[in-house]
Motif scaffolding. Sequence first.
Motif, PDB file in Angstrom:
ATOM      1  N   LYS A 139       1.215  -1.108  -0.399  1.00 48.26           N
ATOM      2  CA  LYS A 139       0.119   0.190   0.050  1.00 48.26           C
ATOM      3  C   LYS A 139       0.898   1.520   0.180  1.00 48.26           C
ATOM      4  O   LYS A 139       1.675   1.907   0.252  1.00 48.26           O
ATOM      5  N   GLN A 140       0.330   2.403  -0.642  1.00 43.37           N
ATOM      6  CA  GLN A 140       1.042   3.453  -1.548  1.00 43.37           C
ATOM      7  C   GLN A 140       0.934   4.631   0.855  1.00 43.37           C
ATOM      8  O   GLN A 140       2.319   4.997   0.629  1.00 43.37           O
ATOM      9  N   ASN A 141       0.114   4.113   1.652  1.00 41.64           N
ATOM     10  CA  ASN A 141       0.109   4.965   2.557  1.00 41.64           C
ATOM     11  C   ASN A 141       0.653   4.973   3.641  1.00 41.64           C
ATOM     12  O   ASN A 141       0.651   4.718   5.111  1.00 41.64           O
ATOM     13  N   LEU A 142       1.648   3.181   3.371  1.00 41.07           N
ATOM     14  CA  LEU A 142       2.568   2.752   4.519  1.00 41.07           C
ATOM     15  C   LEU A 142       3.406   3.533   5.607  1.00 41.07           C
ATOM     16  O   LEU A 142       4.267   4.174   4.557  1.00 41.07           O
ATOM     17  N   PRO A 143       3.605   4.007   6.284  1.00 43.10           N
ATOM     18  CA  PRO A 143       5.058   4.558   6.891  1.00 43.10           C
ATOM     19  C   PRO A 143       6.279   4.803   5.643  1.00 43.10           C
ATOM     20  O   PRO A 143       6.658   3.453   6.229  1.00 43.10           O
ATOM     21  N   LEU A 144       7.091   4.861   6.272  1.00 42.40           N
ATOM     22  CA  LEU A 144       8.361   4.950   5.344  1.00 42.40           C
ATOM     23  C   LEU A 144       9.142   4.631   6.601  1.00 42.40           C
ATOM     24  O   LEU A 144      10.306   4.255   6.315  1.00 42.40           O
ATOM     25  N   LEU A 145       9.221   4.896   8.427  1.00 41.93           N
ATOM     26  CA  LEU A 145      10.035   4.867   9.113  1.00 41.93           C
ATOM     27  C   LEU A 145       8.920   3.786  10.254  1.00 41.93           C
ATOM     28  O   LEU A 145       7.624   4.928   9.924  1.00 41.93           O
ATOM     29  N   ASN A 146       9.667   3.471  10.533  1.00 43.16           N
ATOM     30  CA  ASN A 146       8.988   2.755  11.913  1.00 43.16           C
ATOM     31  C   ASN A 146       8.446   3.956  13.209  1.00 43.16           C
ATOM     32  O   ASN A 146       9.736   4.212  13.001  1.00 43.16           O
ATOM     33  N   ARG A 147       7.418   4.113  13.509  1.00 46.13           N
ATOM     34  CA  ARG A 147       7.524   4.589  14.933  1.00 46.13           C
ATOM     35  C   ARG A 147       8.114   4.468  15.805  1.00 46.13           C
ATOM     36  O   ARG A 147       8.543   3.543  16.313  1.00 46.13           O
ATOM     37  N   MET A 148       8.732   6.197  16.703  1.00 40.21           N
ATOM     38  CA  MET A 148       9.506   5.476  18.026  1.00 40.21           C
ATOM     39  C   MET A 148       9.378   6.669  19.091  1.00 40.21           C
ATOM     40  O   MET A 148       9.116   7.409  18.532  1.00 40.21           O
ATOM     41  N   GLU A 149       8.779   6.117  20.219  1.00 41.49           N
ATOM     42  CA  GLU A 149       8.853   6.712  21.379  1.00 41.49           C
ATOM     43  C   GLU A 149      10.102   6.919  22.351  1.00 41.49           C
ATOM     44  O   GLU A 149      10.645   6.292  22.133  1.00 41.49           O
ATOM     45  N   THR A 150      10.161   8.057  22.718  1.00 40.36           N
ATOM     46  CA  THR A 150      11.283   8.945  23.563  1.00 40.36           C
ATOM     47  C   THR A 150      10.140   8.934  24.680  1.00 40.36           C
ATOM     48  O   THR A 150      11.452   9.530  25.560  1.00 40.36           O
TER      49      THR A 150
END
Length: 575
Positions: free
Chosen positions: A400-411
């Motif tokens: 899918k086109q709308n998948l995130p480029l980078l995995n989300r990271m919490e700080t």
Amino acid sequence: MVKMSDMSSSQARAEVWARLSQSWDLIVVGGGITGAGILREATRAGLKALLIEQKDIAWGTSSRSSKLVHGGLRYLAQGHVLLTYHAVRERERLIREGPGLVDRLDFMLASYTGDRPSIWIFGVGLLAYDLLAGCWDHEYHGAKAFGEQVPQLDRHGLAGGFRYHDAQTDDSRLVLRVMREAVDAGGTVLTYAPATELILEGGQAVGVRVKDMAGSGQVAECRARAVINATGVWADRLRQQVKAPPRMRPLRGSHLIFSAERLPVKEAFTLQHPIDHRVMFVFPWEEMTVVGTTDLDHDLPLDEEPSISAQEVAYLMAAVEARFPTMRITLEDIISSYSGVRPVVNSGKADPSKETRDHVVWSEDGLITVTGGKLTTFRLIARDALKVAGQRLPGFKMPKQNLPLLNRMETTGSGWGSLPEGERRRLAGKYGADALKLIQAAQPGELERIPGCNVLWAELRWAARSEWVVHLDDLLLRRVRLGLLVPAGGQAFLPRIRAICQAELGWDDARWQREEGEYLERWRKHYSVPEASLIPDWRVMLAQSQAIWRPRAPELAAGAVSTASSAQASARAGD
């Protein structure tokens, strides 16, 4: 099962070599940003994908770009509207998804009397720039107001300027993060393993022969239903094996790095070079200041690491001298330099700066080649290449086109300890899911910064342990960038680096000493600057530039320098 991204370099290599002969859906040749993007999209599509790289991850163009994630204002001026549209949209996406790795950067576009084109042409371009990005984020300031905002800039002849925004990144860390997330999703990576030969059956490419350049020298055959050539400037090498005509025009871009103390800039500057009016940049990066870039034909062997020439040093110093005269910058203020060779498709233009930076995809006797393009649009480039490869993969469906480029990271959370928010953000951006592992691996005192730069000692330990380091220059030039950020490539810190990293790398004393000597020689030859006696006097060049310059057919970067030097004796890309 232990993930490849959690293995040491030697463990990962042995594990991959043990299964190279199995059948693959896709083989990607090339470990730069394009190859990393293709591997990431391929794993999302459920493909069994292998990426091989002849040297280190991001060894070529993808660690030597201008570090800018930008729409390409000058490409818009050349009429490349679609390229700019895609680039500004991808820029905004990367800013949203990669904080700490891809960050917004304010730019000051300065205009001086006699600049060509005039400031108003750039104003029209910025209007279109913002419309394409779907935002309004530029403003004009007259000469007085502009000069007050940037007091270090020369005010003589200043006509005014615009403030706008683009973004910047650590290019090699971007490649590595995309690649490691692809590996965590099931992809396979092998470095120092060049594709020495295509395997052809029935006139079609069905695989590659791979040679181990970091160990035994053994050769293995790798077969797949689709082979993508993502080797950038080296693309013609594999293409010639299917009798395709050469299409690449290697162009070199070189940069100088100064300490922010000697050349302080809080925002980036977009300037026209005073000699040939090429657009160039002066910008903050990793708490240093970068000046670049040049744009000239690169006629040296591609396997020879590129270096800045004496003429290029003079060209860049001329821009600094002309636009920041009160700073009194000298050659002694240069911390390091770097040069990259851009993979540009040859259209025969006399001026290399006018060659398009758009990408192309060719399918030739089963070999799919993707090359050209910009760092900013790597995801779109990867998807275009994968679409073509998909024609050789029964049942293939594009992710899918709308998948995130980078995995989300919490700080947030206890795992971050007492690190300040800014440091958490930087580590999360550069290391993704590995950031917390890096902190946990740190020994006492290793969460402190290395003097003179923004790198933590712990980053060296983590990279040596888990980031597929094969040689010392992999560690110091592409994983932590220390070789670019501190004087003499960090030679003064080598004893402590050895204490932290030697055991992690599994090297004996003889191996460490050999690697250290080779690294320092590499730094002196390719990341320093030529002897001062060889560098033309840029002040003389500036004095002569009014006589040299002609409004028609501006010279290319190197040409302008060569002309100036001759007179004395008798200035795309990441992306």
